[in-house]
Motif scaffolding. Structure first.
Motif, PDB file in Angstrom:
ATOM      1  N   ILE A 221     -16.883  -1.751  -2.309  1.00 14.47           N
ATOM      2  CA  ILE A 221     -16.308  -2.427  -1.739  1.00 14.47           C
ATOM      3  C   ILE A 221     -14.741  -2.739  -2.465  1.00 14.47           C
ATOM      4  O   ILE A 221     -13.752  -2.301  -2.127  1.00 14.47           O
ATOM      5  N   TYR A 225     -11.252  -1.237  -2.084  1.00 12.05           N
ATOM      6  CA  TYR A 225      -9.985  -2.170  -1.725  1.00 12.05           C
ATOM      7  C   TYR A 225      -8.922  -2.193  -2.544  1.00 12.05           C
ATOM      8  O   TYR A 225      -7.749  -2.146  -2.462  1.00 12.05           O
ATOM      9  N   ILE A 228      -6.902   1.219  -2.818  1.00 13.13           N
ATOM     10  CA  ILE A 228      -6.092   1.419  -1.919  1.00 13.13           C
ATOM     11  C   ILE A 228      -4.788   0.464  -2.216  1.00 13.13           C
ATOM     12  O   ILE A 228      -3.784   0.597  -2.117  1.00 13.13           O
ATOM     13  N   LYS A 232      -0.893   1.726  -3.500  1.00 10.11           N
ATOM     14  CA  LYS A 232       0.283   1.332  -2.702  1.00 10.11           C
ATOM     15  C   LYS A 232       1.273   0.141  -3.194  1.00 10.11           C
ATOM     16  O   LYS A 232       2.090  -0.029  -2.459  1.00 10.11           O
ATOM     17  N   THR A 233       1.156   0.051  -4.358  1.00 12.94           N
ATOM     18  CA  THR A 233       1.512  -1.111  -5.088  1.00 12.94           C
ATOM     19  C   THR A 233       3.356  -1.079  -4.725  1.00 12.94           C
ATOM     20  O   THR A 233       4.066   0.004  -4.982  1.00 12.94           O
ATOM     21  N   PHE A 234       3.903  -2.081  -4.158  1.00 17.50           N
ATOM     22  CA  PHE A 234       5.184  -1.880  -3.559  1.00 17.50           C
ATOM     23  C   PHE A 234       5.916  -3.286  -3.686  1.00 17.50           C
ATOM     24  O   PHE A 234       7.016  -3.573  -4.497  1.00 17.50           O
ATOM     25  N   SER A 253       5.396   4.817  -4.044  1.00 16.30           N
ATOM     26  CA  SER A 253       5.876   4.103  -3.063  1.00 16.30           C
ATOM     27  C   SER A 253       7.263   3.745  -3.084  1.00 16.30           C
ATOM     28  O   SER A 253       7.934   3.762  -2.240  1.00 16.30           O
ATOM     29  N   ALA A 272       5.222  10.606   1.155  1.00 13.74           N
ATOM     30  CA  ALA A 272       4.269   9.389   1.768  1.00 13.74           C
ATOM     31  C   ALA A 272       2.906  10.184   2.246  1.00 13.74           C
ATOM     32  O   ALA A 272       1.920   9.690   1.934  1.00 13.74           O
ATOM     33  N   PHE A 276      -0.778   9.163   0.882  1.00 13.66           N
ATOM     34  CA  PHE A 276      -1.666   9.002   1.855  1.00 13.66           C
ATOM     35  C   PHE A 276      -3.064   9.966   1.629  1.00 13.66           C
ATOM     36  O   PHE A 276      -4.275   9.329   1.674  1.00 13.66           O
ATOM     37  N   VAL A 279      -4.886   8.499  -1.403  1.00 17.88           N
ATOM     38  CA  VAL A 279      -5.630   7.377  -1.037  1.00 17.88           C
ATOM     39  C   VAL A 279      -6.983   7.793  -0.245  1.00 17.88           C
ATOM     40  O   VAL A 279      -8.006   7.194  -0.527  1.00 17.88           O
ATOM     41  N   ILE A 280      -6.804   8.499   0.709  1.00 18.38           N
ATOM     42  CA  ILE A 280      -8.066   8.913   1.652  1.00 18.38           C
ATOM     43  C   ILE A 280      -8.958   9.630   0.538  1.00 18.38           C
ATOM     44  O   ILE A 280     -10.198   9.148   0.580  1.00 18.38           O
ATOM     45  N   SER A 283     -10.715   7.153  -1.799  1.00 16.30           N
ATOM     46  CA  SER A 283     -11.576   6.234  -1.262  1.00 16.30           C
ATOM     47  C   SER A 283     -12.886   6.638  -0.724  1.00 16.30           C
ATOM     48  O   SER A 283     -13.927   6.081  -0.965  1.00 16.30           O
ATOM     49  N   TYR A 287     -16.671   5.760  -1.724  1.00 16.82           N
ATOM     50  CA  TYR A 287     -17.840   5.612  -0.924  1.00 16.82           C
ATOM     51  C   TYR A 287     -18.913   6.327  -1.281  1.00 16.82           C
ATOM     52  O   TYR A 287     -20.093   5.921  -1.015  1.00 16.82           O
TER      53      TYR A 287
ATOM     54  N   MET B 121      -5.289   2.491   6.272  1.00 11.28           N
ATOM     55  CA  MET B 121      -5.165   3.101   4.984  1.00 11.28           C
ATOM     56  C   MET B 121      -3.921   3.527   4.606  1.00 11.28           C
ATOM     57  O   MET B 121      -3.740   3.784   3.498  1.00 11.28           O
ATOM     58  N   PRO B 123      -0.093   4.141   3.509  1.00  7.86           N
ATOM     59  CA  PRO B 123       1.038   3.057   2.791  1.00  7.86           C
ATOM     60  C   PRO B 123       1.984   2.817   3.944  1.00  7.86           C
ATOM     61  O   PRO B 123       2.991   3.473   4.034  1.00  7.86           O
ATOM     62  N   LEU B 126       5.815   3.223   3.482  1.00  7.99           N
ATOM     63  CA  LEU B 126       6.323   4.606   3.841  1.00  7.99           C
ATOM     64  C   LEU B 126       6.388   4.983   5.339  1.00  7.99           C
ATOM     65  O   LEU B 126       6.931   5.984   5.675  1.00  7.99           O
TER      66      LEU B 126
END
Lengths: 296, 280
Positions: A221, A225, A228, A232-234, A253, A272, A276, A279-280, A283, A287, B121, B123, B126
């Motif tokens: 987990i 977490y 992700i 996405k650090t922004f 980002s 973007a 994305f 990220v998917i 993750s 899992y 999920m 971002p 964006l």
């Protein structure tokens, strides 16, 4: 079709319950994401107009051929790997320490101290850190030099900017990962450790081979977490560095966000989508790996 | 636990590490608080001072107007936007999660669940342009309603409710149905009373998380009139020739309410966030 209508009619009360949730999810989630993908397939100049010009995957090709984007992507991945490792190692070590028989009193105080930054508004926390790093105002360099250590470059030096962000973000996030490890430690089977102890296992062996395998749920987990989170650090960049010095903290980002500002909508939304997808994929991989291995 | 005698040195070292780490984590708060009471000149001459030279509250009146808007406006915006988005979010999420747990296979519900998971999920920073377009098309740009509705949904909230509703034994609901209760009665007379503690937890956590939001508010706003405290703090921090003491004072105002709320309800918040995450 009639079967579906029949079910909806029969279960209408549940559709009524779900309606506001569905409306918000579609209006402010699914629809904007689809719009974003649509914009990524159009020429920037026409993207927001009445009749957008579709140019296929040209934006994706352009983005992947942009050396600044590729550099930014590698930088983001490197920062993510470092941050995930640092945060999880720190959180696990601290949770283990608090869970050990060495710390009896004050346990709650220590957890509160680490968790307080999690609920602190990130903008406020990072503003304070920005000034803590400051060469003339900041307490960090004042403290370092007062005990005879060399000054820390902080946000202004290209060599230390990323480390400075990592520390500030660890301060903000690590408490969250810590309490998840802590909760997992609390529900483990302690009789196994006693058995191992009787069998002559050392403290390290008991932790490594008896406790750690039981922490797999928290590890999975937290990894997902944190991944992700840091991909996405922004906010920390907006508050502290604006991507600088140079491009040293210009993560995907933030880079995409800058393109929005320059009205390069097609390329920005293509970025973007790429982020994305990463990220998917990462993750889901985490899992899957976490679920497949034995011990659970 | 085990009979092994704890070595005094190990215990000493453990407390040393725990106390040092905790104090390092708390130090930024102290520095922020002290800096709010010290002038720029005083800080430059002694950045490490642990107490202010004088307890002068005048900075809080000096920052009475930021970016052409009264500080009180930002405070009220923060309270109103956070409270209303929390209320809307809790009600909408509870009802939605309940329906999806009770009828997981109903047409469209699986799509909705995936749609939600994908959304959390994505971002979000964006989504600037698309959210802007959507708000524009709905006529919600620059409105409180747009901000409140956008902030209403969140992952932890959904997972906490979903987890709770899944744990309700189906016998409880079936028994009520046999007694002739309608779905509406089952919800209001049986499920909701049981859900009171989890609702309190979700409300608290949503409030804390929404208080911290800044980016969607900045995007949906058309002027600083709808900014909340974090957004005001960010714009003040980005100004040239920053008013350092004013920034620290505003950071204190932004942080203090949620810090106090958290300390009052720490057990509920920490346990809730841990179990909401473990589910996800």
């Amino acid at each position: 079709m009639t079967a579906v209508i029949h079910i909806i009619a029969r279960e209408r009360v549940f559709y009524l319950f779900v309606l506001p949730f569905a409306a918000l999810t579609i209006l402010f989630g699914v629809w904007p994401i689809l719009l974003s993908v649509q914009v990524s397939l159009t020429a920037s100049a026409s993207a927001l107009g009445a009749s957008p010009k579709y140019i296929g995957l040209a934006n994706y090709v352009a983005v992947l051929a942009d050396p600044l984007f590729v550099a930014s992507l590698w930088r983001t991945l490197a920062y993510t790997v470092l941050s995930v490792a640092a945060n999880l190692a720190f959180a696990l070590a601290f949770a283990t320490l608090l869970d050990s028989s060495l710390i009896r009193r004050g346990n709650l105080f220590f957890r509160l101290a680490l968790f307080l930054p999690v609920i602190t508004p990130d903008v406020a926390g990072y503003v304070v850190w920005r000034w803590l790093y400051d060469r003339s105002f900041g307490a960090i360099n004042a403290a370092l030099t007062s005990i005879g250590l060399p000054a820390f470059g902080g946000l202004s030096s290209p060599d230390t900017a990323m480390a400075a962000l990592l520390i500030a973000e660890l301060w903000h996030h690590a408490g969250f990962y810590m309490i998840i490890f802590f909760a997992n430690l609390a529900i483990r089977d302690r009789s196994l450790e006693e058995a191992a102890h009787i069998d002559g296992a050392t403290t390290w062996q008991r932790w490594r081979y008896v406790v750690l395998p039981q922490l797999r749920p928290a590890l999975v987990i937290n990894t997902v977490y944190a991944m992700i989170q840091f991909l996405k650090t922004f906010t920390v960049i907006v508050v502290m560095t604006k991507g600088g010095p140079g491009d040293r903290t210009n993560f995907v980002s933030y880079y995409a966000y800058q393109l929005f500002d320059q009205a390069r909508y097609g390329e920005a939304t293509a970025m973007a989508t790429i982020l994305f997808a990463i990220v998917i994929v990462l993750s889901l991989t985490a899992y899957k790996l976490g679920d497949r291995e034995p011990g659970r | 636990m085990t009979a092994k005698p704890t070595s005094r040195f190990a215990q000493f070292a453990a407390y040393g590490v725990a106390i040092t780490t905790s104090l390092l984590f708390l130090y930024p708060y102290w520095w922020m608080l002290v800096s709010a009471f010290r002038s720029t000149r005083e800080i430059l001459s002694a950045p490490l001072r642990l107490l202010p030279e004088t307890l002068d509250f005048s900075i809080f009146t000096e920052i009475g107007r930021i970016g052409g808007v009264d500080l009180s406006t930002y405070v009220i915006n923060s309270i109103v936007i956070t409270t209303l988005s929390t209320l809307v979010g809790v009600i909408v999420t509870a009802l939605g999660a309940y329906a999806m747990v009770r009828r997981p296979k109903a047409p469209g519900f699986t799509f909705l669940r995936y749609g939600f998971l994908v959304t959390i999920m994505y971002p979000y920073m964006l989504l600037v342009i698309p959210v802007y377009i959507v708000m524009y098309k709905l006529g919600l740009l620059g409105s409180y309603a747009g901000i409140i509705l956008f902030l209403a949904l969140g992952p932890i909230q959904f997972f906490l409710f979903e987890q709770f509703f899944r744990a309700i034994p189906s016998e409880v609901i079936e028994a009520a149905m046999i007694d002739g209760a309608s779905e509406w009665q089952v919800l209001t007379r049986i499920v909701l009373p049981m859900a009171a503690p989890i609702t309190a937890t979700v409300t608290l956590i949503t409030f804390l998380l929404n208080w911290s939001q800044w980016f969607p508010i900045l995007i949906i706003s058309r002027s600083p009139d709808t900014y909340t405290l974090p957004v005001a703090l960010l714009s003040m921090n980005s100004e040239l020739g920053s008013n350092f003491q004013g920034i620290m004072a505003l950071a204190v105002i932004t942080t203090l309410p949620v810090a106090i709320l958290f300390l009052l309800a720490q057990k509920r918040v920490m346990e809730g966030m841990a179990s909401g995450a473990v589910k996800g």
